[in-house]
Write a protein that holds these residues in place. Structure first.
Motif, short mmCIF file in Angstrom:
data_model
loop_
_atom_site.label_atom_id
_atom_site.label_comp_id
_atom_site.label_asym_id
_atom_site.label_seq_id
_atom_site.Cartn_x
_atom_site.Cartn_y
_atom_site.Cartn_z
N TYR A 160 0.84 -1.21 0.00
CA TYR A 160 0.00 0.00 0.00
C TYR A 160 0.87 1.26 0.00
N LEU A 161 1.88 1.29 0.86
CA LEU A 161 2.75 2.47 0.97
C LEU A 161 3.53 2.72 -0.31
N GLY A 164 1.28 3.73 -3.55
CA GLY A 164 0.91 5.14 -3.45
C GLY A 164 2.08 6.03 -3.06
N TRP A 166 4.06 7.93 -4.82
CA TRP A 166 3.90 9.28 -5.40
C TRP A 166 2.49 9.75 -5.09
N ASN A 167 2.26 10.13 -3.83
CA ASN A 167 0.90 10.32 -3.32
C ASN A 167 0.25 11.63 -3.74
N LYS A 168 0.94 12.44 -4.52
CA LYS A 168 0.30 13.66 -5.03
C LYS A 168 -0.62 13.36 -6.21
N ASN A 169 -0.53 12.13 -6.72
CA ASN A 169 -1.38 11.71 -7.84
C ASN A 169 -2.57 10.92 -7.29
N THR A 170 -3.77 11.44 -7.48
CA THR A 170 -4.97 10.81 -6.92
C THR A 170 -5.18 9.40 -7.45
N TYR A 172 -2.94 7.24 -8.28
CA TYR A 172 -2.02 6.33 -7.59
C TYR A 172 -2.53 6.01 -6.19
N ASN A 173 -3.08 7.01 -5.50
CA ASN A 173 -3.65 6.77 -4.18
C ASN A 173 -4.83 5.81 -4.25
N ALA A 176 -3.54 2.32 -4.64
CA ALA A 176 -3.03 1.80 -3.37
C ALA A 176 -4.19 1.35 -2.47
N LYS A 177 -5.24 2.15 -2.41
CA LYS A 177 -6.40 1.77 -1.60
C LYS A 177 -7.07 0.52 -2.14
#
Length: 646
Positions: A160-161, A164, A166-170, A172-173, A176-177
């Motif tokens: 998960y970590l 995501g 590069w967590n500024k990209n929705t 990608y988040n 991960a979820k």
């Protein structure tokens, strides 16, 4: 080699075994705490050196291994009859996995030094990678199902970590979820399986559970229930139908993550778990049949999707799902050592190809669309040559590693079911086609990118090409560990792993001795190679000789082509059947239950308390006279109540 039940004394100091997972954990702490203070190179060296240390210790244990044993660190959980010590189990299976995780892990850490050099959070990246290695080592070293589950959850968290990262990209988040949630579905089944193991065997220790299980009858209902629940966990972690959709989306993470976690190690955790609990699965032939069918179906299904993908990492992702299906097919037909053989060879050639894809993406300024590539073999000769070796290996072309392991799987499948064998053979053909489609589109023909991209084309630095070369060598020669015709009739890997499957062999000896005759074996081998060669030739005809190019996204496609291109609309189906109804239910509960019932009821109590406080505030005047009068009134009331009783 002597076989001793776990419990024998460890030949080395306990501290040596503790160091194997501890070193990557120290790397996690150093890179995590000093993220902003360390340079990219220093962070990469710390992360790589700790994994190298674990690899060297694992190598020492491997070459000096004589018998199975456990290493007890401390008494961990003691509640009534539930006794769970914190122990490591060192045997043939755990040692092979230790070498795989730390060896391939080290190469990918080295590769990441070059690939992630310009990232502003490179220290955090290596910290997460080290934490993953720590969790994976716990998973394979644990001597009971609880430690296995801790490592299992740990690698899920790291996945998960890192997906995501590069967590500024929705997007990608969201990927991960999605990975985290789908894995929770499988993990619930796994956890229920562990509970049922304890209720059935009064223990979660491997040695005790497997010894008791070996006295049971084949086909026992409770063991079938246990193994089905365990397999649900494996389906989630190892991306099998229907819980596979998270893995292609996981390609949102940095390419080294795709190579380490989503190709070589974490996704094989489900296979490791089945191999570790092999005696339970041997006792449950119905479960094995389910495993084989799901594996074959996944292999074929994912291969068809791979035919039409244009993102270089998505092609490799569906290839990984397909190859994991092959491994489960081998498990389902009781080719236990064969399944681990394919885990090893797949780790070599798939890590190689993911890293090769990363080298291409690095040269192409982060472009991943195969339609924008072409002719790269001249600018990236090392990447091209090593990628070619990976493609030949996964296509099952002799003498590369994938030929030996894939041929064994198809041989076992043929003995068990001709239908499963045919599905496996068709998958082999499609695998060769779409892998060489990728190779020809990326490395042959004319360059189709922008002039700026062409100007910046360059081979990757040595930190990235060195791992490619090492993995290419392993992908080329790794198959000889299980090639009897070249090693005097000995299958070194099967012989080495034999003690791990002792109980299963006692229960069903015929299953371990079933082999096709020599002529049948040659025929199967010939058909397997012919399928691979045919796939390569067809890919060459379409994408080199005729120079065909995949259509753009907005182009019109025929019905079947559109179905495959859109991945059978499975994500859309899940969204319609599960995601939207659950979101609608959640919104309804929030609106009508949370806001309509719970909040008003809680509000009534809140307002009552607030009102009482407001009234009492009037007696808090700050005047001593008022307090004296209230005290006198209180004394009078107390005396009056007391004398009133008489």
């Amino acid at each position: 080699m002597e076989t001793v039940l776990p419990g024998a004394n460890a030949p080395y100091s306990t501290f040596l075994y503790v160091l194997i997972p501890l070193l990557p954990f120290l790397g996690f702490l150093l890179n995590g705490l000093l993220n902003r203070k360390l340079s990219a190179t220093v962070a990469g060296l710390i992360g790589s050196a700790t994994v190298l240390g674990s690899f060297l210790i694992s190598l020492l244990l491997f070459f000096n291994f004589e018998y199975q044993y456990t290493v007890q660190l401390f008494d961990w959980i003691s509640v009534g009859s539930l006794q769970i010590p914190f122990q490591y189990q060192i045997d043939q299976l755990s040692l092979i996995m230790l070498l795989l995780v730390t060896g391939v892990g080290f190469l990918i850490h080295v590769y990441s030094i070059g690939y992630m050099h310009h990232d502003e959070n490179v220290g955090k990246f290596f910290s997460f990678l080290n934490l993953f290695i720590f969790s994976m080592l716990l998973l394979v070293m644990g001597a009971n199902f609880v430690i296995l589950f801790i490592g299992w959850e740990g690698v899920g968290l790291c996945s998960y970590l890192l997906i995501g990262f590069w967590n500024k990209n929705t997007a990608y988040n969201n990927a991960a979820k999605k990975a985290f949630i789908i894995n929770r579905i499988g993990d619930l089944g796994f956890l229920l399986g562990i509970f049922l193991i304890y209720l059935t065997f009064d223990s979660v220790q491997y040695a005790e559970v497997f010894q008791k299980a070996s006295t049971m009858q084949v086909g026992t209902g409770v063991v079938t229930a246990i193994t089905l629940l365990l397999f649900v966990g494996a389906m989630g972690k190892s991306a099998q139908l229907p819980l596979y959709t998270w893995l292609p989306d996981a390609m949102a993470g940095p390419t080294p993550v795709s190579a380490l976690i989503h190709a070589a190690t974490m996704v094989t955790a489900g296979i490791y778990m089945v191999l570790r609990a092999n005696v339970l699965f041997t006792l449950a032939p119905d479960t094995l049949e389910v495993v084989a069918i799901v594996g074959a179906a996944t292999a074929l299904f994912a291969a068809t999707i791979g035919l039409a993908q244009n993102d270089i990492k998505k092609v490799l992702a569906y290839s990984t799902v397909s190859q994991l299906g092959y491994m489960f097919l081998a498990l389902g037909v009781m080719g236990y050592s064969t399944s681990l053989f394919h885990v090893l060879t797949h780790a070599f050639f798939k890590a190689l190809m993911f890293l090769g894809a990363g080298s291409v993406i690095h040269a192409m300024s982060n472009e991943q669309d195969l339609r924008r590539m072409g002719g790269l073999r001249k600018a990236l000769p090392i990447t091209f040559f090593t990628f070619l070796i990976g493609c030949l290996a996964i296509s099952g072309i002799p003498p590369f590693s994938g030929f030996f392991s894939k041929d064994e799987i198809l041989s076992h499948a043929f003995e068990h079911s001709k239908v499963l064998w045919a599905m496996g053979l068709l998958t082999a053909f499609m695998t060769a086609f779409y892998m060489f489609r990728l190779l020809f589109l990326a490395f042959f023909g004319e360059f189709r990118g922008t002039p700026e991209q062409k100007h910046h084309l360059h081979e990757s630095p040595a930190s990235m090409t060195f791992p490619l070369i090492v993995l290419a060598i392993l992908a080329a020669v790794g198959g000889f560990m299980g090639a009897p015709m070249f090693t005097g009739g000995r299958h070194f890997l099967a012989e080495y792993l034999a003690p791990v499957f002792t109980y299963s062999q006692r229960l069903l000896p015929a299953a371990f001795n079933a082999e096709p005759d020599h002529n049948t074996e040659l025929m199967l081998m010939g058909l397997s190679v012919a399928a691979g060669v045919l796939g390569i030739v067809l890919a060459y005809v379409f994408y080199v000789a005729r120079a065909q190019r995949p259509a753009e996204d907005e182009a019109q496609r025929s019905g079947p082509e559109s179905l495959v291109y859109h991945k059978y609309y499975i994500d859309e189906l899940y969204d319609a059947v599960f995601t939207r109804p659950i979101m609608a239910l959640s919104n309804g509960l929030y609106k009508f239950v949370e806001n309509g019932i719970i909040n008003p009821v809680v509000g009534v109590f809140g307002r009552a308390v607030n009102g009482g406080g407001t009234l009492l505030r009037y007696v808090q005047t700050g005047a001593v006279e008022t307090y004296l009068i209230l005290m006198v009134i209180g004394i009078v009331l107390i005396l009056g109540l007391n004398f009133g009783r008489f």
